[in-house]
Every structure is written in C-alpha cells, then in structure tokens.
Enzyme design. Sequence first.
Site, PDB file in Angstrom:
ATOM      1  N   ASP A 312      -7.726 -10.416  46.620  1.00 21.40           N
ATOM      2  CA  ASP A 312      -6.315 -10.140  46.886  1.00 21.40           C
ATOM      3  C   ASP A 312      -5.906  -8.780  46.323  1.00 21.40           C
ATOM      4  O   ASP A 312      -6.475  -8.286  45.360  1.00 21.40           O
ATOM      5  CB  ASP A 312      -5.435 -11.238  46.281  1.00 21.40           C
ATOM      6  CG  ASP A 312      -5.588 -11.348  44.770  1.00 21.40           C
ATOM      7  OD1 ASP A 312      -6.736 -11.246  44.286  1.00 21.40           O
ATOM      8  OD2 ASP A 312      -4.578 -11.539  44.072  1.00 21.40           O
ATOM      9  N   GLU A 313      -4.912  -8.201  46.949  1.00 20.21           N
ATOM     10  CA  GLU A 313      -4.218  -7.019  46.434  1.00 20.21           C
ATOM     11  C   GLU A 313      -5.167  -5.907  45.991  1.00 20.21           C
ATOM     12  O   GLU A 313      -4.962  -5.270  44.952  1.00 20.21           O
ATOM     13  CB  GLU A 313      -3.292  -7.424  45.270  1.00 20.21           C
ATOM     14  CG  GLU A 313      -2.228  -8.416  45.686  1.00 20.21           C
ATOM     15  CD  GLU A 313      -1.441  -8.979  44.508  1.00 20.21           C
ATOM     16  OE1 GLU A 313      -0.218  -9.134  44.642  1.00 20.21           O
ATOM     17  OE2 GLU A 313      -2.058  -9.275  43.468  1.00 20.21           O
ATOM     18  N   ALA A 314      -6.190  -5.675  46.791  1.00 19.56           N
ATOM     19  CA  ALA A 314      -7.156  -4.615  46.470  1.00 19.56           C
ATOM     20  C   ALA A 314      -6.646  -3.282  47.002  1.00 19.56           C
ATOM     21  O   ALA A 314      -7.281  -2.618  47.832  1.00 19.56           O
ATOM     22  CB  ALA A 314      -8.521  -4.953  47.053  1.00 19.56           C
TER      23      ALA A 314
END
Length: 525
Positions: A312-314
């Site tokens: 997530d949220e890379a």
Amino acid sequence: MALPSVVPAPASIEADGSAPFALTSGTPIVAAAEIADATEALQSLIETRTGLRLDTREPADSAADARAIVLEIAGDGAAESYRLDVTEASVIVSGTDAAGLFYGVQTLGQLVEPAPGGWQIPAVRIVDAPRFAYRGVMLDVARHFHDVATVKAYIDRTSALKFTHLHLHLTDDQGWRLQLDSRPLLTEKASATSVGGDPGGFYTQDDYREIIDHAGARHMTVVPEIDLPGHTHAVSLAYPELSEEPVLSDHIREIVRDYGGELPVNGVPYGGMAVGFSSLKIRDEATYEFLADVLGEVARLTPGPYLHIGGDEALGTSAEDYDYFIGRVSRLAASLGKTPVAWHEAGTATDLEPTTVGQFWGYVEPIDGMDAKARGFTAVGSDQGKLILSPADAIYLDMKFDADSPLGLTWARGVTTARRAYEWDPAEVVDGVADEQILGVEAPLWTETARTLADIDALAFPRAAAAEAAWSPAAGASELRTWESFAARVGALAPLWTSQGIGFTPLDGIPWAVEVAAGADRGDA
C-alpha cells in the site's frame, strides 16, 4: 417474546417462552476430556460473568437426569458451525468441530443473565454457521508498539466475537517489531521508536510464538505483515544501503505541518505520521537477498497459511518499479509455501502470483479506481476467495468515533459512527465481486493515536462487533441484520464486557444495558 441478544447475529434463533435454565454453583459442565479447551473457556466465561466456578464431569460420570451444561462435538454441518439448545432441564452446545464448539460457548456466555436470587439462561434454540471463513482484525504494532499481554488481551476480546484471524502489522516507517536471526540489525537499530517519539519495542521469537499459541488456542490464525516496498523507513536505520532517499512531496509536507514532527531523513528514526515517502531499492539484487532472508524467516516462524507483503501507499516507488517488485515478491512468498496477501494497490501488477489474496482498504463506495485494482486479484488464477474487504470508512477502527475524541483520525470521510460501521455489506462494495469471490472481512486498527490497551478498547468496542457481516447472514436475509437490532443486541453486552474489563466506549444511538442484579448471587462470598 423478545429474542435474547447475541452478537454476531446467528443464522437462526428461536425462543419458545418456556422457563429458563437456572444456573447455580451446583451446575456441572459435562464434557469429554479431549474437549478440555472448550470446557475451560466456558468455566472462565461463567466465572468472570457470575463469580460461579462450575465443576466438570465426564459424560460417563453424569447421571442421566442431572441438570447440566453439555458440551460435545457432533454432527456433520459446515465448518465452525454449532447448535445451542437451552431448556429448563439442560443446556447442550454441539459443535461440528472444535472451532464451532468454541463459538457456541462464546454465544452461551452472552446469554447468561441475572435472575432473582441467582443467574439463568433463557430457553432458546440457535443453529449457527459463518458466512465467510476469514473474519479478521488487524492490530498495528509498528506505529505504537504493544506488548505481548496487550496483544493476547486483544485476541481474547475479538475471538469472543468469532473473529478467526489476527493480522499483525509488524513493520512500518516508525519501527521494526520482530526479531530475526538472519537480520539482527533490524531490531537492534530500528525498533526503539514510535509515533511522536514514544518508546518502541519488539517481539523476540519466543514472544511471537507465545502470541501464535495464544491465538491458536482461541481458533485464531496469526497473519504477519512485512509492509513493502514503501512503509520501509525503519529498514534505512539498519540497512541504509537498501533504501532510497525519502520522496518529499507537498502532501508529506502538509502532514508534517498538520500533525507535527520532522521531515524524514534516511537513516534517522522517524516518529511522524506521513506515509508514502519511503521505498526499498527496487532494482538492487541486495534487496531481494534481504527479502529472501526476512520473508523466509517470518514464514518459518508462522504456522498459518498467509504472509502479508503490504503493497500500500508506495508513493516513493515508480509505477514500473512497483509492478516489477510486487510480481517478484508475491512469487517469493508463494515459493515459501504461503498464500501471499497484499493491499489492493497490488492488483495492478502484471505478473502477480496467481494465488495472491487482495485486501481492499478503499471506501464502501470506491473512488479513484480502487475497485478496479481490487478486481485485479480475481482476474488471475482461481477467482474463489480472492478478496478481503476492509473499507476504511466503515471498519477502520482507528477512525474517530466522535469529533471531540483525542483518539483516532478522520481521513476516511470524517467521524465513523457505530451505525456507519454497521450499515454496509461486503458483496456490495466492489462491483462484479460476489460472496464466493470474497475470502472474508477484516477490521484494522492502526495505532498512530493508540498507546495502551485502554486506547484500543475505546476505539474498537463496540465498532469491532459491527463487523458482524463477516459471520452473520447478509442484510435482508435475516430480520436481525438491521441497525436497530444490532444496537439493541450490542447494548445488551455492556454488563458482560464490563465484567471482562473491556473499556468500551458507550456510543450514542445504542441503548446500553445497566444491569440491576438485585438478589443475584455472584458466588463471590
């Protein structure tokens, strides 16, 4: 007559209005020695609730006419199913398997109520089975570290609501929480901090085994998460050569401005709340040697089938590099004999390991193509049981329950009331994804603001119970699956939760029971 209160709502419940079963200190529990775990769970439940410590008997030692609580494994129903029959003369809990018996015992504990001069169990027949196999809660121990006792207490609280999986978020920008022999610097150099500069901590391998064993005794499976390739700033403290420099976007600067702290610097402990700035070096083979060590050791330590690889949220990783990384690491997890799990962003990966399960954290009404990303998991391999639903605006337990609460955040559409946490259905979130494609439901609790078990209790209860869609029939398939029914049923649990030391928040809109036990003998004298 009114039905007794049970949470989560059972598949079938009937009350015939006959006399209740009188529960006294002389009531025996009749159970075979091989189901001692269920017997001990019931003894503990009843003693905590009433003060009565019930004796146990083997079936062969029990008189045929004895008034007793009988526990048994019998029948050939669905996995985890149970039957509960209460009459004036007896109580019988029959589980199809050990897990079903455990859940039947938890339901029985909810039925115990005060009576003039003592305690009773209303006459009722319940036939029950789960809707989904995966019924999870997540506890983030990276933003703030929570010790073994706290994790075990959370297991006790949530397994009683028939949750089956504990997802432990073990790593993030703020700290690394699991000791690994192959990479000892991770806990030596990257475990000491938490959000706001608070103390950190980590689990030894013995600690981790203790958590796993405690969960297993309550029919919960531990799902470890090593969040990759972002949320990895802590790695830079131990292995700076594997980490890219932080990507400091305007969004990161806004978070620092609004919530305090410093901008992240590679190799310097980070205690802020900004996310998405960190990344491992995607094209460096040393990264994959590191991950082979880390994921390999975590897999060996974990008996359960799942290994969560994050995803997530890379935001500090380019789309091309992210695609390459997720494909490679999902295949690595599978090669270790585990089913990979990844947040829904990973559904875009073109070379995703076909067995990977996706976890959707978008909204009940998806935005920004989050639903399309989630459907990526059902497009590869078998489409059976490929998604876990965790809509942030419904069952992220770390969202504020009240605008004035010092606990929680509000980024997921503002305050999340208990009613909003309840009124959604897993099969209606992602278009084109039906029950058979859903592995289950998970209620995460991120801990940016949760420092203690009391904080966890205040955030999670009663809203964790609102995730009864994981167990109970779909809304519309049962008269109990309405907000009004749930509010009444969960409100009735207040005396039980109080006796168990659960510091729930008495949210508005729920008629919380106040127990008047005039003449009721708790058995404490």
